[in-house]
Design an enzyme around this catalytic site. Structure first.
Site, PDB file in Angstrom:
ATOM      1  N   THR A 157     -11.224  45.408  20.677  1.00 50.37           N
ATOM      2  CA  THR A 157     -11.722  45.995  22.059  1.00 50.37           C
ATOM      3  C   THR A 157     -10.693  47.201  22.650  1.00 50.37           C
ATOM      4  OG1 THR A 157     -11.083  44.035  23.377  1.00 50.37           O
ATOM      5  CG2 THR A 157     -13.396  44.141  22.444  1.00 50.37           C
ATOM      6  N   THR A 197      -9.416  38.728  25.407  1.00 49.84           N
ATOM      7  CA  THR A 197      -9.594  37.645  24.556  1.00 49.84           C
ATOM      8  C   THR A 197      -8.662  37.831  23.408  1.00 49.84           C
ATOM      9  OG1 THR A 197     -12.002  37.412  25.127  1.00 49.84           O
ATOM     10  CG2 THR A 197     -11.422  36.492  23.124  1.00 49.84           C
ATOM     11  N   GLU A 280      -2.142  46.103  26.924  1.00 52.45           N
ATOM     12  CA  GLU A 280      -2.702  47.072  27.452  1.00 52.45           C
ATOM     13  C   GLU A 280      -1.503  47.616  28.567  1.00 52.45           C
ATOM     14  OE1 GLU A 280      -7.441  45.411  27.819  1.00 52.45           O
ATOM     15  OE2 GLU A 280      -5.934  45.025  29.542  1.00 52.45           O
ATOM     16  N   ASN A 403      -7.782  47.861  33.781  1.00 55.83           N
ATOM     17  CA  ASN A 403      -8.428  46.678  34.239  1.00 55.83           C
ATOM     18  C   ASN A 403      -9.263  46.741  35.525  1.00 55.83           C
ATOM     19  OD1 ASN A 403      -7.989  44.181  32.072  1.00 55.83           O
ATOM     20  ND2 ASN A 403      -6.135  45.377  32.322  1.00 55.83           N
TER      21      ASN A 403
END
Length: 408
Positions: A157, A197, A280, A403
């Site tokens: 993702t 996840t 990230e 985020n």
């Protein structure tokens, strides 16, 4: 996969499996988002899931399926771009329908299908897109490196790097192969239990029963996936699945067991590290080496508290040698220790010793060491034999930006 680009898969793949990936139209990017793995004959499965009380539909369905089959799996279907979590009964039904579609395609019972999802929480899963893509995915199945790499790519993702690992060994003239792939770049603070996840899929051609696979997987995860953190947030979808086809002819008994356990540990360690390295916004990967605690549990508690401390993580982002934050985080870990016995070194450079700043503390040199992409922080508690190794990372503006805008 472009033939001019070297494959990240260099060793032989486990016998008895085929992989594929297609575009189902779930990812907004239009990239492949349905990954399919098929077993030539039903494989034995070992599995671990998130310990979060809120779990996604595929975990609820997957648990029921494994209980119904006694741990046997004929195919794995993974969708990326939608977590199918907090979607109520319609989410359970959508997951069920996707499993039925795969089972119909392979002529097996739907309980033998293992589902997984990853992506945004709370958005209904467009299951009709998955169901329409299943025949295409089946037709694309292959047992080579290109197919396995396609599977490993489609599950990503916010990841920016492919995460795969391989091991093999030969015993009594039989070669056992192990292949693993993972996804995860945010919402990484797993605490797995047997039963965004982080998704991990491991394939081997060793022969082993479900219970033995789960036991070996649990041991490997304890010091790998349970000892990493990007942001300390535990996902609703965390899954680690180990499938064994038995096609190598070797079985998990005698001398084969420690050889396989060692190979499994190396693969899990490699994948866990790659998850942190691709976190990230990550600019620094920090390995915490805690020693001298009363026991391993205390050492892990100290490591985890430091690894998830926003103050420590933001200091790491600018290579600030603020060792006081490390000591303060250790002090609130719920573990009894005497600060007067503690020693801290950053990149092998002493910064704190026996209750005060180290006499040889060199701020400039420590800053330089922390400016490297990877470094180690070693903390000796001075109390006992307990040890822990924990891999974590810094917290940057980019992480906040990714985020802050994730759902929009």
């Amino acid at each position: 996969m472009n033939d001019s680009v070297p494959s990240s898969i260099s060793l032989p793949l486990p016998l008895g499996f085929r992989w594929s990936a297609v575009r189902a139209g779930i990812k907004a990017s239009g990239k492949p988002d349905l990954a399919l793995a098929a077993c030539d004959t039903p494989a034995e499965a070992g599995v671990m899931y998130t310990s979060n009380q809120v779990v996604a539909a595929p975990i609820t369905v997957g648990r029921k399926h494994l209980a119904a089959t006694g741990g046997k799996v004929s195919a794995v279907i993974v969708n990326a771009g939608n977590a199918n979590c907090a979607t109520g009964e319609p989410g359970i039904e959508a997951c069920h329908q996707s499993c039925v579609a795969v089972a119909d395609a392979f002529g097996c019972v739907f309980d033998e299908i293992f589902p997984s999802s990853t992506g945004i929480i709370g958005v209904p899963l467009p299951v009709e897109k998955l169901m329409a893509a299943v025949p295409i995915a089946k037709a694309a199945l292959g047992s080579g490196a290109e197919s396995a790499e396609a599977f490993a790519t489609a599950i990503l993702t916010t990841d920016t790097k492919l995460k795969v690992a391989q091991e093999n060994f030969t015993i009594d003239g039989k070669t056992v192969n192990l292949f693993g792939c993972a996804k995860g770049a945010g919402m990484i603070g797993p605490q797995l239990v047997p039963h965004a996840t982080m998704l991990v899929y491991l394939f081997t051609d060793l022969g082993a029963c479900s219970a033995h696979l789960t036991a070996m997987l649990s041991a490997a995860a304890k010091t790998s996936f349970d000892c990493i953190s990007i942001d300390g947030d535990m996902s609703t979808n965390d899954t680690v699945l180990l499938l064994a086809s038995g096609k190598s002819g070797a079985v998990a008994q005698g001398e084969t067991v420690p050889l396989f356990e060692a190979a499994l540990q190396r693969v899990c360690d490699t994948l866990a590290y790659k998850i942190i390295d691709d976190g990230e916004g990550v600019t620094h990967v920090v390995t915490l080496e805690i020693s001298g605690a009363a026991n391993n549990e205390d050492a892990t508690a100290i490591a985890k508290t430091i690894a998830t401390s926003p103050l420590c993580k933001t200091a790491w982002s600018s290579a600030d040698p603020n060792w006081g934050r490390l000591l303060a985080a250790a002090g609130r870990a719920g573990v009894a220790f005497d600060p007067g016995q503690v020693q801290i070194a950053i990149g092998a450079l002493p910064v704190f010793e026996y209750g005060v700043r180290a006499e040889s503390f060199d701020e400039a040199a420590t800053h330089a060491a922390m400016s490297e992409r990877e470094y180690t922080i070693a903390i000796q508690m001075g109390h006992g034999p307990g040890r822990a190794r924990f891999v974590t990372c810094d917290l940057t503006h980019e992480y906040v930006s990714i985020n802050a805008d994730y759902s929009t």
